[in-house]
Design a protein around this motif. Structure first.
Motif, short mmCIF file in Angstrom:
data_model
loop_
_atom_site.label_atom_id
_atom_site.label_comp_id
_atom_site.label_asym_id
_atom_site.label_seq_id
_atom_site.Cartn_x
_atom_site.Cartn_y
_atom_site.Cartn_z
N VAL A 1 1.84 6.32 -1.94
CA VAL A 1 0.91 5.66 -1.01
C VAL A 1 -0.42 5.46 -1.72
O VAL A 1 -0.91 6.37 -2.40
N ASP B 1 0.82 -1.22 0.00
CA ASP B 1 0.00 0.00 0.00
C ASP B 1 0.85 1.26 0.00
O ASP B 1 0.33 2.36 -0.19
N SER B 2 2.13 1.11 0.26
CA SER B 2 3.01 2.27 0.20
C SER B 2 4.43 1.80 -0.07
O SER B 2 4.79 0.68 0.30
#
Lengths: 162, 191
Positions: free
Chosen positions: B133, B106-107
């Motif tokens: 992100v 996710d990041s």
């Protein structure tokens, strides 16, 4: 080539309007507020000098001259009027700004302006009471309120030009 | 997986670019930090299996530092009529973005190369750790560059920092921090 760039989404959009051209408040009211603000600051500083001389004359026992008293009183009314008018004008300017243009310093500037104006009015009321009531301490209360108001005005200007 | 990555196009959908510098007024005695924000950035980033390439356009006349006179002065120094945009061309290795674009992460932090064009001067920068992100359907990218005005072919600008009666002139230090925090949404590729 440009058509290709447009298709790819890489061509820049047309140049937007410069941010200062869509500025709110109107530049004229902003300029007026600024000039009145510096006028108020100058008037307050001169008034501190006149007040100092007035109080010193009272403390010396002979009292201030009529000219000095008139000048101090006239400038006092001017300062209270300027502070009130300019605080209202500045608040109007703040309310008419776009939200994205507002910064914390604008709110701090407004808060200090309202505080200074309230203190100027308080100093005026205390001076009036001191004139009608023979209580010498009220002159010191008037002086203290006026000095704090002048300090608040200085701070108000410093916050916004910083 | 490579097919999935082919020709994804992301468009700027918000966020801001900003610059920081220090301006000294009163004959250099009083320093104060200037932060100017620009929320009108546009551009696209194209992700293929061989490259991540993007172009961002930052309108020079849309920086807001809280002092309109200063913003106008800076825009005029940057010749905004002839060069209305600061152009940022960016390039990265698609392999570094794969974990995020395929939903595995996710990041992530990744290196990126940018070419920054201010007026007619272009300079290359390597940013070792840009951040990307995922937030729902959008991607948020952040990157910062520390440079100097002189490195961009500019003199540290003299600007009207206080703006009274024509302005008390202030001069900026020769330091400049540029940052971008931008949100991207995927858009349909044009045929």
């Amino acid at each position: 080539m440009m058509a290709l760039l447009l298709l790819q989404g890489l061509a820049p959009p047309p140049p937007p309007t410069p941010i200062w051209e869509e500025a709110r408040p109107h530049p004229a009211t902003y300029r007026l507020h600024r000039i009145l603000g510096y006028g108020l600051l100058a008037g307050s500083l001169v008034q501190v000098g006149l007040g100092w001389a007035t109080l010193s004359a009272y403390e010396g026992g002979q009292g201030p001259s009529g000219t000095l008293r008139t000048a101090h009183r006239t400038l006092g009314y001017t300062v209270v009027g300027l502070a009130s008018a300019n605080t209202l004008l500045g608040s109007w300017n703040l309310l008419s700004m776009k939200p994205e243009q507002r910064r914390r310093k604008h709110y701090l500037h407004a808060l200090l302006s309202w505080t200074a104006t309230a203190l100027y009015v308080t100093a005026g009321v205390l001076a009036f009471q001191a004139r009608t009531l023979p209580e010498f301490d009220r002159y010191y209360a008037h002086r203290n309120a006026a000095l704090v108001a002048t300090g608040a005005t200085l701070l108000t200007v410093a916050v916004i030009v910083w | 997986m490579l097919l999935l990555l082919m020709a994804q196009v992301y468009q700027v959908a918000g966020g801001e670019a900003a610059y920081w510098t220090v301006v000294r007024s009163a004959a250099g005695l009083i320093p104060h930090e200037i932060r100017a924000v620009n929320r009108d950035v546009s551009g696209v980033v194209r992700v293929t299996d061989t490259a991540v390439v993007g172009t961002l356009h930052v309108p020079v006349a849309r920086f807001s530092s809280g002092n309109l006179q200063r913003d106008q002065d800076v825009a005029e120094i940057l010749e905004y009529r002839a060069h209305p945009y600061v152009v940022v061309t960016l390039r990265a290795d698609p392999e570094t973005l794969k974990p995020l674009l395929t939903g595995m992460e996710d990041s992530l932090s990744f290196p990126i190369r940018i070419a920054l064009t201010v007026r007619d001067c272009t300079r290359m920068f390597e940013i070792p750790a840009a951040v990307l992100v995922r937030r729902g359907d959008t991607l948020e990218g952040r990157a910062t560059v520390a440079t100097r005005f002189t490195q961009l072919g500019l003199s540290p600008p003299r600007v009207k920092g206080l703006g009274f009666l024509g302005g008390l002139v202030s001069r900026a230090d020769d330091t400049l921090h540029l940052t971008g925090t931008l949100r991207f949404v995927e858009k349909e590729e044009q045929p």
